[in-house]
Design a protein around this motif. Sequence first.
Motif, PDB file in Angstrom:
ATOM      1  N   ALA A  44       0.845  -1.199   0.000  1.00 27.14           N
ATOM      2  CA  ALA A  44       0.000   0.000   0.000  1.00 27.14           C
ATOM      3  C   ALA A  44       0.880   1.250   0.000  1.00 27.14           C
ATOM      4  N   PRO A  45       0.342   2.406  -0.393  1.00 29.37           N
ATOM      5  CA  PRO A  45       1.113   3.648  -0.363  1.00 29.37           C
ATOM      6  C   PRO A  45       1.529   4.040   1.055  1.00 29.37           C
ATOM      7  N   LEU A  46       2.595   4.818   1.142  1.00 30.33           N
ATOM      8  CA  LEU A  46       3.110   5.327   2.413  1.00 30.33           C
ATOM      9  C   LEU A  46       2.815   6.812   2.543  1.00 30.33           C
ATOM     10  N   PHE A  47       2.553   7.254   3.772  1.00 30.82           N
ATOM     11  CA  PHE A  47       2.340   8.666   4.086  1.00 30.82           C
ATOM     12  C   PHE A  47       3.476   9.179   4.961  1.00 30.82           C
ATOM     13  N   ALA A  48       3.952  10.377   4.670  1.00 36.09           N
ATOM     14  CA  ALA A  48       4.932  11.040   5.522  1.00 36.09           C
ATOM     15  C   ALA A  48       4.224  11.648   6.731  1.00 36.09           C
ATOM     16  N   ARG A  49       4.849  11.484   7.886  1.00 44.55           N
ATOM     17  CA  ARG A  49       4.312  12.052   9.124  1.00 44.55           C
ATOM     18  C   ARG A  49       5.321  13.043   9.710  1.00 44.55           C
ATOM     19  N   TYR A  50       4.786  14.123  10.304  1.00 47.13           N
ATOM     20  CA  TYR A  50       5.609  15.219  10.797  1.00 47.13           C
ATOM     21  C   TYR A  50       5.371  15.443  12.290  1.00 47.13           C
ATOM     22  N   ASP A  51       6.248  16.190  12.912  1.00 42.83           N
ATOM     23  CA  ASP A  51       6.042  16.641  14.283  1.00 42.83           C
ATOM     24  C   ASP A  51       5.117  17.856  14.199  1.00 42.83           C
ATOM     25  N   LEU A  52       3.822  17.622  14.251  1.00 47.57           N
ATOM     26  CA  LEU A  52       2.861  18.692  14.051  1.00 47.57           C
ATOM     27  C   LEU A  52       2.818  19.665  15.217  1.00 47.57           C
ATOM     28  N   GLU A  53       3.181  19.199  16.403  1.00 48.38           N
ATOM     29  CA  GLU A  53       3.245  20.107  17.554  1.00 48.38           C
ATOM     30  C   GLU A  53       4.347  21.145  17.340  1.00 48.38           C
ATOM     31  N   ARG A  54       5.473  20.676  16.824  1.00 55.57           N
ATOM     32  CA  ARG A  54       6.572  21.585  16.503  1.00 55.57           C
ATOM     33  C   ARG A  54       6.202  22.496  15.338  1.00 55.57           C
ATOM     34  N   ALA A  55       5.595  21.927  14.303  1.00 59.14           N
ATOM     35  CA  ALA A  55       5.220  22.715  13.134  1.00 59.14           C
ATOM     36  C   ALA A  55       4.239  23.822  13.484  1.00 59.14           C
ATOM     37  N   ALA A  56       3.330  23.539  14.438  1.00 57.28           N
ATOM     38  CA  ALA A  56       2.298  24.504  14.810  1.00 57.28           C
ATOM     39  C   ALA A  56       2.872  25.761  15.456  1.00 57.28           C
ATOM     40  N   ARG A  57       4.093  25.685  15.966  1.00 57.96           N
ATOM     41  CA  ARG A  57       4.695  26.864  16.612  1.00 57.96           C
ATOM     42  C   ARG A  57       5.020  27.958  15.609  1.00 57.96           C
ATOM     43  N   THR A  58       5.337  27.566  14.388  1.00 54.53           N
ATOM     44  CA  THR A  58       5.729  28.563  13.379  1.00 54.53           C
ATOM     45  C   THR A  58       4.772  28.655  12.198  1.00 54.53           C
ATOM     46  N   LEU A  59       4.011  27.613  11.943  1.00 52.11           N
ATOM     47  CA  LEU A  59       3.044  27.646  10.846  1.00 52.11           C
ATOM     48  C   LEU A  59       1.750  28.258  11.365  1.00 52.11           C
ATOM     49  N   ARG A  60       1.787  29.582  11.509  1.00 56.54           N
ATOM     50  CA  ARG A  60       0.649  30.330  12.011  1.00 56.54           C
ATOM     51  C   ARG A  60       0.178  31.317  10.954  1.00 56.54           C
ATOM     52  N   PRO A  61      -1.115  31.646  10.920  1.00 57.07           N
ATOM     53  CA  PRO A  61      -1.614  32.576   9.903  1.00 57.07           C
ATOM     54  C   PRO A  61      -0.848  33.882   9.838  1.00 57.07           C
ATOM     55  N   GLU A  62      -0.508  34.425  10.995  1.00 64.46           N
ATOM     56  CA  GLU A  62       0.175  35.714  11.008  1.00 64.46           C
ATOM     57  C   GLU A  62       1.595  35.646  10.470  1.00 64.46           C
ATOM     58  N   ALA A  63       2.180  34.434  10.462  1.00 69.81           N
ATOM     59  CA  ALA A  63       3.559  34.274   9.994  1.00 69.81           C
ATOM     60  C   ALA A  63       3.642  34.096   8.483  1.00 69.81           C
ATOM     61  N   LEU A  64       2.518  33.816   7.844  1.00 66.12           N
ATOM     62  CA  LEU A  64       2.542  33.472   6.422  1.00 66.12           C
ATOM     63  C   LEU A  64       2.615  34.682   5.499  1.00 66.12           C
ATOM     64  N   SER A  65       2.219  35.849   5.981  1.00 64.75           N
ATOM     65  CA  SER A  65       2.094  37.007   5.088  1.00 64.75           C
ATOM     66  C   SER A  65       3.410  37.385   4.419  1.00 64.75           C
ATOM     67  N   GLY A  66       4.537  37.162   5.096  1.00 64.03           N
ATOM     68  CA  GLY A  66       5.816  37.547   4.523  1.00 64.03           C
ATOM     69  C   GLY A  66       6.530  36.433   3.779  1.00 64.03           C
ATOM     70  N   ARG A  67       5.900  35.285   3.659  1.00 62.04           N
ATOM     71  CA  ARG A  67       6.566  34.145   3.025  1.00 62.04           C
ATOM     72  C   ARG A  67       6.383  34.137   1.513  1.00 62.04           C
ATOM     73  N   GLU A  68       7.212  33.339   0.828  1.00 63.31           N
ATOM     74  CA  GLU A  68       7.137  33.225  -0.620  1.00 63.31           C
ATOM     75  C   GLU A  68       5.765  32.731  -1.050  1.00 63.31           C
ATOM     76  N   ARG A  69       5.316  33.232  -2.178  1.00 64.34           N
ATOM     77  CA  ARG A  69       3.987  32.873  -2.681  1.00 64.34           C
ATOM     78  C   ARG A  69       4.101  31.628  -3.553  1.00 64.34           C
ATOM     79  N   SER A  70       4.446  30.533  -2.908  1.00 65.40           N
ATOM     80  CA  SER A  70       4.523  29.232  -3.565  1.00 65.40           C
ATOM     81  C   SER A  70       4.097  28.195  -2.544  1.00 65.40           C
ATOM     82  N   MET A  71       4.041  26.944  -2.967  1.00 64.29           N
ATOM     83  CA  MET A  71       3.612  25.893  -2.039  1.00 64.29           C
ATOM     84  C   MET A  71       4.604  25.711  -0.894  1.00 64.29           C
ATOM     85  N   TRP A  72       5.839  26.176  -1.094  1.00 64.49           N
ATOM     86  CA  TRP A  72       6.862  25.993  -0.063  1.00 64.49           C
ATOM     87  C   TRP A  72       6.692  26.933   1.118  1.00 64.49           C
ATOM     88  N   ARG A  73       5.673  27.797   1.082  1.00 65.01           N
ATOM     89  CA  ARG A  73       5.356  28.628   2.246  1.00 65.01           C
ATOM     90  C   ARG A  73       4.919  27.739   3.427  1.00 65.01           C
TER      91      ARG A  73
END
Length: 390
Positions: free
Chosen positions: A29-58
């Motif tokens: 079966a296919p595999l899914f990548a899993r992340y430390d979402l608790e860690r990711a949530a510290r910086t992936l916040r709506p207010e932090a996105l406005s200054g990021r690159e306008r691509s999927m890598w934001r």
Amino acid sequence: MSVLRLDCTKCDQTFAPGTVWNLCTACQAPLFARYDLERAARTLRPEALSGRERSMWRYHEVLPVEDPAHRLSLGEGFTPLLSAPRLAGWLGLKRVLVKDESGNPTGSFKARGLSAAVSMAKALGAQAVCLPSAGNAGSALAAYAARGGMEAHVFVPKDIASLFLMETRAYGAHVETVDGLISDAGRVCAGLAKEHGWYECATLKEPYRVEGKKTMGYELAEQLGWTLPDVILYPTGGGTGLIGMWKAFEEMEAMGLIGAKRPRMVAVQAQGCAPIVKAHAEGRADAPMWQGATTHAHGLRVPKALGDFLILRAVKDSHGTAVSVTEEEIVQGTKDIASAEGLFVAPEGGACVAALKKLHAAGDVTPEESVVVFNTGTGFKYVENMAPLW
């Protein structure tokens, strides 16, 4: 590496990142990548996105390539979410939005998945990449391989439009035409990948292409103020985008970016190749091979999706549905959105417009609901295939 582990989507096997994995070694079966979402949530916040690159890598905290220097990017993602008021009015709906993927590099949503997959292939030390394609995936693979200085091998059905062949070869890829459908091209590709040690980027046969596709879900949420629509219509061949968005919604809820509400997911297929529609109607957990697959919307001509059980699970869990449309309805849907909104969409996008007509007529989408229709690519690439029906 930002990926903590790789989980099988069907059994309880887990795999360590940092090496090449394809399907689960226990159940295929296919595999899914899993992340430390608790860690990711510290910086992936709506207010932090406005200054990021306008691509999927934001959304880099939940993407597999941690080092920006290792990302092979051509500016993919952050495509417009367009209001379609005239189309909505014609259909008797209040709010229809079009997520228009036609402006991506190489003209389709395939750029998202192949940016992630080819970046990871290079990071893992691969020298050559390959996949079977109905057209758009092949040109995207070739473009990102060229960006990374890698060898690319693309296998396509013989009736592919000549523009796709020209574009893919222009990027320097080796292209082989195969008698039959994309499933036949896939068998040839898989055999040669094993023989030569190429990194295989076929749909869901490695864990990272779906990660690029899932960014459509993140973008939808961000563009709608961290809410989600009531209904999403998605053209479904291999279904990686639908599967990826469903994964994205789960991740976003875990990080506190959205609540528990989910859109009803609608898988849209062509009447001449509708294995997901048939399986959903029959209450099946997977979809048997569709015999005699035929449609001019070649992205929908997938007789057996590797992730069929994941598509069907998302449709069922969201209380969604699966709808098929005829070739004539696909053409009319393409014309309707063009004349109403000035968008010349791929036939797969036209299929979604046609499906929305059907759902509204049947009362399955009500006027007050918000609807997002996905157009997965530019219509200009399909002129050769679609002109006889026009």
